[in-house]
Design a protein around this motif. Structure first.
Motif, PDB file in Angstrom:
ATOM      1  N   UNK A  25      -4.822  -1.371 -13.492  1.00 43.51           N
ATOM      2  CA  UNK A  25      -4.170  -2.067 -14.594  1.00 43.51           C
ATOM      3  C   UNK A  25      -3.602  -3.391 -14.096  1.00 43.51           C
ATOM      4  N   UNK A  26      -3.620  -4.430 -14.923  1.00 44.43           N
ATOM      5  CA  UNK A  26      -3.083  -5.731 -14.504  1.00 44.43           C
ATOM      6  C   UNK A  26      -1.630  -5.696 -14.035  1.00 44.43           C
ATOM      7  N   UNK A  27      -0.854  -4.720 -14.491  1.00 46.48           N
ATOM      8  CA  UNK A  27       0.548  -4.656 -14.075  1.00 46.48           C
ATOM      9  C   UNK A  27       0.743  -3.894 -12.760  1.00 46.48           C
ATOM     10  N   UNK A  28      -0.320  -3.316 -12.211  1.00 42.00           N
ATOM     11  CA  UNK A  28      -0.213  -2.588 -10.943  1.00 42.00           C
ATOM     12  C   UNK A  28      -0.204  -3.556  -9.768  1.00 42.00           C
ATOM     13  N   UNK A  29       0.627  -3.252  -8.807  1.00 44.88           N
ATOM     14  CA  UNK A  29       0.620  -3.996  -7.547  1.00 44.88           C
ATOM     15  C   UNK A  29       1.060  -3.049  -6.441  1.00 44.88           C
ATOM     16  N   UNK A  30       0.637  -3.301  -5.195  1.00 45.12           N
ATOM     17  CA  UNK A  30       0.853  -2.334  -4.104  1.00 45.12           C
ATOM     18  C   UNK A  30       2.298  -2.011  -3.773  1.00 45.12           C
ATOM     19  N   UNK A  31       3.222  -2.910  -3.945  1.00 38.61           N
ATOM     20  CA  UNK A  31       4.605  -2.673  -3.511  1.00 38.61           C
ATOM     21  C   UNK A  31       5.483  -2.093  -4.615  1.00 38.61           C
ATOM     22  N   UNK A  32       4.884  -1.408  -5.595  1.00 40.09           N
ATOM     23  CA  UNK A  32       5.657  -0.765  -6.657  1.00 40.09           C
ATOM     24  C   UNK A  32       6.177   0.583  -6.184  1.00 40.09           C
ATOM     25  N   UNK A  33       7.378   0.919  -6.590  1.00 44.97           N
ATOM     26  CA  UNK A  33       7.962   2.227  -6.287  1.00 44.97           C
ATOM     27  C   UNK A  33       7.724   3.124  -7.500  1.00 44.97           C
ATOM     28  N   UNK A  34       7.014   4.226  -7.297  1.00 43.41           N
ATOM     29  CA  UNK A  34       6.643   5.088  -8.418  1.00 43.41           C
ATOM     30  C   UNK A  34       7.255   6.481  -8.372  1.00 43.41           C
ATOM     31  N   UNK A  35       8.088   6.736  -7.401  1.00 36.88           N
ATOM     32  CA  UNK A  35       8.767   8.028  -7.313  1.00 36.88           C
ATOM     33  C   UNK A  35      10.266   7.763  -7.249  1.00 36.88           C
ATOM     34  N   UNK A  36      11.050   8.794  -7.569  1.00 36.46           N
ATOM     35  CA  UNK A  36      12.498   8.612  -7.629  1.00 36.46           C
ATOM     36  C   UNK A  36      13.148   8.423  -6.261  1.00 36.46           C
ATOM     37  N   UNK A  37      12.561   9.032  -5.226  1.00 37.57           N
ATOM     38  CA  UNK A  37      13.128   8.924  -3.886  1.00 37.57           C
ATOM     39  C   UNK A  37      12.037   8.589  -2.891  1.00 37.57           C
ATOM     40  N   UNK A  38      12.416   7.913  -1.828  1.00 37.64           N
ATOM     41  CA  UNK A  38      11.458   7.663  -0.762  1.00 37.64           C
ATOM     42  C   UNK A  38      11.280   8.937   0.064  1.00 37.64           C
ATOM     43  N   UNK A  39      10.124   9.060   0.692  1.00 39.76           N
ATOM     44  CA  UNK A  39       9.840  10.214   1.540  1.00 39.76           C
ATOM     45  C   UNK A  39      10.722  10.169   2.781  1.00 39.76           C
ATOM     46  N   UNK A  40      11.388  11.311   3.044  1.00 38.72           N
ATOM     47  CA  UNK A  40      12.218  11.473   4.237  1.00 38.72           C
ATOM     48  C   UNK A  40      11.730  12.718   4.972  1.00 38.72           C
ATOM     49  N   UNK A  41      12.411  13.057   6.053  1.00 37.67           N
ATOM     50  CA  UNK A  41      12.053  14.274   6.788  1.00 37.67           C
ATOM     51  C   UNK A  41      12.266  15.536   5.964  1.00 37.67           C
TER      52      UNK A  41
END
Length: 138
Positions: A25-41
């Protein structure tokens, strides 16, 4: 049954099949955050579920589960596959802590990155999930 959603670009005549896994989609770009939290241990199970749901909605799960194979460089869909894979790697990288990102940033494909994360973090939650299930059944 509804017709496929295929649009033609008035400018250059290119067609876009919105149902194709190669569609971006034209609004997609690689540096978008799509989850509520970042992956941690400690949050792989929740993170992977959210990311899988997002990729399913974008029709891109096949890139991480291996069902959409990398085409031969001479194939017509090769560049489309490469663009989608690069986009997915960007989405995954954006959604993880820096230390984790640094450990997978050289993966050549999103599928490799996904499998590495699952192997490293997925096993940690399995015993806890089993224990919770047993407590619920008791």
């Amino acid at each position: 049954m509804p017709d496929k959603t295929v649009h033609t670009n008035k400018k250059d005549g290119a067609t876009f099949d919105h149902d194709s896994p190669y569609y971006i989609h034209p609004s997609d770009y690689p540096r978008q955050m799509h989850v509520n939290e970042t992956l941690t241990d400690g949050n792989y199970a929740d993170w992977s579920q959210e990311m899988t749901n997002f990729l399913f909605a974008k029709n891109k799960v096949g890139f991480i589960d291996g069902t959409i194979k990398k085409p031969n460089p001479s194939a017509a869909e090769y560049m489309g596959w490469m663009r989608c894979d690069a986009m997915i790697k960007g989405w995954l990288n954006t959604a993880m802590e820096k230390e984790i990102r640094n450990s997978v940033k050289y993966a050549s494909m999103a599928e490799e990155m996904w499998k590495d994360l699952k192997e490293r973090f997925g096993k940690q939650s399995a015993p806890w999930a089993y224990e919770l299930k047993q407590m619920l059944l008791a």
